[in-house]
Enzyme design. Structure first.
Site, PDB file in Angstrom:
ATOM      1  N   SER A  58      43.932  39.069  30.695  1.00 45.89           N
ATOM      2  CA  SER A  58      45.137  39.895  30.491  1.00 45.89           C
ATOM      3  C   SER A  58      44.877  41.328  30.944  1.00 45.89           C
ATOM      4  CB  SER A  58      45.558  39.875  29.017  1.00 45.89           C
ATOM      5  OG  SER A  58      44.475  40.257  28.194  1.00 45.89           O
ATOM      6  N   LYS A 126      35.462  31.935  28.018  1.00 43.55           N
ATOM      7  CA  LYS A 126      36.656  31.183  27.609  1.00 43.55           C
ATOM      8  C   LYS A 126      37.311  30.654  28.873  1.00 43.55           C
ATOM      9  CE  LYS A 126      40.626  33.304  26.053  1.00 43.55           C
ATOM     10  NZ  LYS A 126      41.588  32.917  27.109  1.00 43.55           N
ATOM     11  N   GLU A 128      40.772  28.007  30.227  1.00 40.16           N
ATOM     12  CA  GLU A 128      42.027  27.378  29.835  1.00 40.16           C
ATOM     13  C   GLU A 128      42.033  25.894  30.207  1.00 40.16           C
ATOM     14  OE1 GLU A 128      45.272  29.627  31.545  1.00 40.16           O
ATOM     15  OE2 GLU A 128      44.611  31.492  30.609  1.00 40.16           O
ATOM     16  N   GLU A 195      47.714  29.444  22.056  1.00 37.85           N
ATOM     17  CA  GLU A 195      48.650  30.505  22.446  1.00 37.85           C
ATOM     18  C   GLU A 195      50.054  29.938  22.624  1.00 37.85           C
ATOM     19  OE1 GLU A 195      47.472  32.856  25.852  1.00 37.85           O
ATOM     20  OE2 GLU A 195      49.378  33.942  25.880  1.00 37.85           O
TER      21      GLU A 195
HETATM   22  O1  KIV Z   1      43.499  37.240  28.290  1.00 38.17           O
HETATM   23  C1  KIV Z   1      43.915  37.268  27.125  1.00 38.17           C
HETATM   24  O2  KIV Z   1      44.302  38.309  26.585  1.00 38.17           O
HETATM   25  C2  KIV Z   1      43.942  36.009  26.385  1.00 38.17           C
HETATM   26  C3  KIV Z   1      44.545  36.053  25.020  1.00 38.17           C
HETATM   27  C4  KIV Z   1      46.016  36.021  25.137  1.00 38.17           C
HETATM   28  C5  KIV Z   1      44.049  34.962  24.170  1.00 38.17           C
HETATM   29  O3  KIV Z   1      43.515  35.011  26.877  1.00 38.17           O
END
Ligand code: KIV
Length: 305
Positions: A58, A126, A128, A195
Site C-alpha cells: 500500500s 506476506k 496474497e 481484508e
Molecule cells: O499493503 C497493505 O497495506 C496491506 C494491508 C491492507 C493488510 O496489505
C-alpha cells in the site's frame, strides 16, 4: 552503571515481537498491526507498542501516489523495509511481496523473498492468495522464511476482481475462502490477513484455523486488526474506506503548522535570536564593517612577498 543484581534484575526490557510470539497470540490478547514505510513511522509504531509493522505494498498509494499496488517493485519494497529496519523497532517487521515477485516461478519467489529478508531486514514476508499459492509458500518456508497469508479483497487481484469489492458474500465464495485459509494454515503460514470480508465469514475463518487472523474491514471477531499508518493518523487527503477509524487529524495539524511557519518567515518572526548562530562581538563588528571580507580578498589576491 545499572543497579541491577541477580535478586533485583531491574526494569524489564520490552521484548522484541517474534513470529512464535505472534502465533501464540491466537489465545489473545489481540494483535495490533499498522503499516509503516520509513524510519520515523516505524519508530512511532514501535514506541506505541504496536506488535507488527507491515511494510505494505500500500506504499504505492499512501506514499508514491500510484492508483494501484501493482506499481511497486521488489527494489522499492527493499528500500522501504530497510528504512523501517534501521529504526530498530521492537515490532515484528513483515514485508509484502509485490505483484509479480512470486507469480512467475517458485525459484524467483524464493529469491525475491530472500532479498526482502536479507536486504530489507524484514523477519517475514506476506503474500496474497489461497490454495493456488500453497506450493510457492512451501518453497519459501523451506528457505526458513516465515510467511503471512492474505485472503479476501487482495488488492493485487484488482483487475481480476473487477475493482475493490468486499469478497466472500456468496456462500460458495465464503466456503472457498474457508478452504483457502485451511490450506494456508496447513502449508505453515504463521498468520492470515483477512481484508474486506463480511464479519461472519471472518469469524468463521478465525474459528476454523489455529493461526491468528488479522482483519482489515473484516469486523471484530479476528485475532487482531491492521490499518494503514496514514489512515489511522489522518494524514491522507480525501475520503477513507468505511472500516477506517482515524485517531488523529495530522494532515490538518500539519497544514496549520506549515501555514504558521510561512507566516513567521514572511513577518520576520522566524528565526529569532535564540534560533540563530552567533560569533564573538569583535568578529561580528569586523564583518559588519566589511573588514574581514576585504582583508581576506586582499591577502588571497595580492602576490606573496
Ligand atoms: O499493503 C497493505 O497495506 C496491506 C494491508 C491492507 C493488510 O496489505
Amino acid at each position: 552503571m545499572s543497579d541491577a543484581t541477580p535478586m533485583n534484575p531491574g526494569p524489564i526490557k520490552p521484548r522484541p515481537i517474534t513470529v512464535p510470539i505472534v502465533r501464540e497470540r491466537k489465545a489473545g490478547p489481540k494483535l495490533t498491526m499498522v503499516t509503516a514505510y520509513d524510519h520515523p513511522s516505524a519508530s512511532i509504531a514501535s514506541d506505541a507498542g504496536i506488535d507488527i509493522i507491515l511494510v505494505g505494498d500500500s506504499v504505492a498509494n499512501a506514499v508514491h501516489g500510484f492508483e494501484k499496488t501493482l506499481s511497486v517493485t521488489v527494489d522499492m519494497m527493499i528500500m522501504h523495509s530497510a528504512a523501517v529496519e534501521r529504526a530498530k523497532p521492537l515490532s515484528l517487521i513483515v514485508v509484502d511481496m509485490p505483484w509479480m515477485s512470486y507469480h512467475v516461478s517458485d525459484e524467483e519467489a524464493v529469491r525475491n523473498a530472500g532479498r526482502l529478508i536479507r536486504e530489507g531486514g524484514a523477519s517475514a514476508v506476506k503474500l496474497e492468495g489461497g490454495a493456488n499459492r500453497v506450493a510457492t509458500i512451501e518453497r519459501i518456508l523451506a528457505a526458513e522464511i516465515p510467511v503471512m497469508g492474505h485472503l479476501g479483497l487482495t488488492p493485487q487481484s484488482v483487475n481480476a476482481m473487477g475493482g475493490y469489492k468486499v469478497q466472500g458474500k456468496a456462500i460458495e465464495d465464503a466456503q472457498q475462502m474457508i478452504a483457502d485459509a485451511r490450506a494456508l494454515e496447513a502449508a505453515g503460514v504463521f498468520s492470515i490477513v483477512l481484508e474486506g470480508v463480511p464479519d461472519v465469514l471472518a469469524a468463521a475463518i478465525t474459528e476454523a484455523v489455529d493461526v491468528p487472523t488479522i482483519g482489515i474491514g473484516a469486523g471484530d471477531a479476528t485475532d487482531g486488526q491492521v490499518l494503514v499508518f496514514h489512515d489511522v493518523l489522518g494524514l491522507g487527503g480525501g475520503r477513507y474506506p468505511k472500516f477506517v477509524r482515524s485517531y488523529a487529524d495530522l494532515r490538518a495539524g500539519a497544514i496549520e503548522a506549515l501555514e504558521r511557519y510561512a507566516a513567521d518567515v514572511q513577518s520576520g518572526a522566524y528565526p529569532s535570536e535564540a534560533e540563530t548562530y552567533h560569533v564573538r562581538d569583535e568578529v561580528a563588528r569586523m564583518l559588519a564593517d566589511g573588514g574581514a571580507l576585504s582583508d581576506r580578498t586582499q591577502s588571497s589576491s595580492s602576490p606573496s612577498s
